[in-house]
Design an enzyme around this catalytic site. Structure first.
Site: not given
Ligand SMILES: C[S@@+](CC[C@H](N)C(=O)[O-])C[C@H]1O[C@@H](n2cnc3c(N)ncnc32)[C@H](O)[C@@H]1O
Length: 253
Positions: A33, A55, A178
């Site tokens: 990741d 991502k 986040m």
């Protein structure tokens, strides 16, 4: 043939588990990741096939879901032919890491899998910065919550928004992942729900790495914190333990 979902920890390679390091050193294929640091990746065999499947931040969108489909396809493809596949994820695979979805894909494909837990940024990053998640008399609970909304500051209407009112009522420590893009909306929601604007807040960016930065503020000051992702936001009295909120950057306190 086994696919190992390995938690890479928050960044410092010293926080990778012994089992994770051992698997990384012997893996034929490593799917990693975006948040996995190069210091951790360096442990992989030099002839291992290392594939970046990261991502971009804030891409929890239909397009990002396609990307997740691609990851699933790669897991199955390599899981069928390589002896040891390591799926390396930042922090812990099961904390906002879509580890559960990847296990379901492997199960459906009949591929053997194993989980190697990691130190999640949710506890590891504040911990390494000297902020305890709980503290006798200050915080008797800790809740880990996503700050990601479909559009920062707006309700997605999809029923997956955190219930900020209920979270404010716990009175315990909130650890928000986040959350930087939505920090103003989160602060407003928590104050509306009864948390004082002077509630201590700590924001730790790039925790446990040489680039770590810590800002200590309050809910009222959170919108003005000028740090980008990846960052952990800690809300509650423990964030005000200034004697501890320090890190390699020497800031905080
Ligand atoms: C998709 S979540 C993955 C969490 C991961 N599975 C874990 O257990 O740490 C990504 C978020 O984790 C947090 N994060 C991960 N690593 C971090 C670090 N080194 N410093 C600060 N925050 C971090 C940030 O909030 C980032 O936006």
């Amino acid at each position: 043939m086994t696919v190992y979902l390995v938690g890479a920890g928050p960044g410092d390679p010293g926080l990778l588990t012994l089992r994770g390091a051992e698997l990384l050193r012997s893996a034929d294929v490593v799917l990693y990741d975006r948040l996995v640091t190069s210091d951790v990746l360096r442990l992989a065999r030099c002839d291992a096939l290392c594939i970046d499947v990261g991502k971009r931040p804030g891409t929890d969108s239909p397009a990002a879901d396609h990307r997740q489909d691609d990851i699933g396809r790669l897991l199955v493809e390599h899981g069928r032919k390589a002896a040891i596949v390591v799926r390396l994820k930042g922090g812990d695979p099961f904390v906002f890491g879509r580890g559960g979805e990847e296990i379901e894909i492997l199960e459906r494909a009949g591929i053997a899998w194993e989980i190697v837990p990691g130190v999640s940024s949710a506890l590891g990053v504040p911990g390494a910065a000297g902020i305890p998640a709980t503290y006798r008399g200050l915080a008797s609970s800790v809740t880990i919550v996503t700050g990601q909304t479909r559009h920062a500051g707006e309700s997605s209407g999809c029923g997956h928004e955190p219930d900020w009112e209920a979270l404010a009522r716990t009175g315990g420590t909130l650890v928000i992942l986040m959350g930087m893009a939505s920090r103003a909306a989160i602060a407003a929601a928590l104050v509306d729900a009864g948390r004082g604007p002077d509630t201590p807040v700590a924001v730790i960016q790039n925790g446990t790495t040489a680039a770590q930065r810590t800002v200590c503020t309050t809910l009222a000051g959170l919108p003005d914190v000028d740090l980008g992702p990846p960052a952990v936001i800690v809300v509650g009295p423990v964030a005000g333990l200034g004697w501890r909120a320090r890190g390699p950057d020497g800031s905080g306190g």
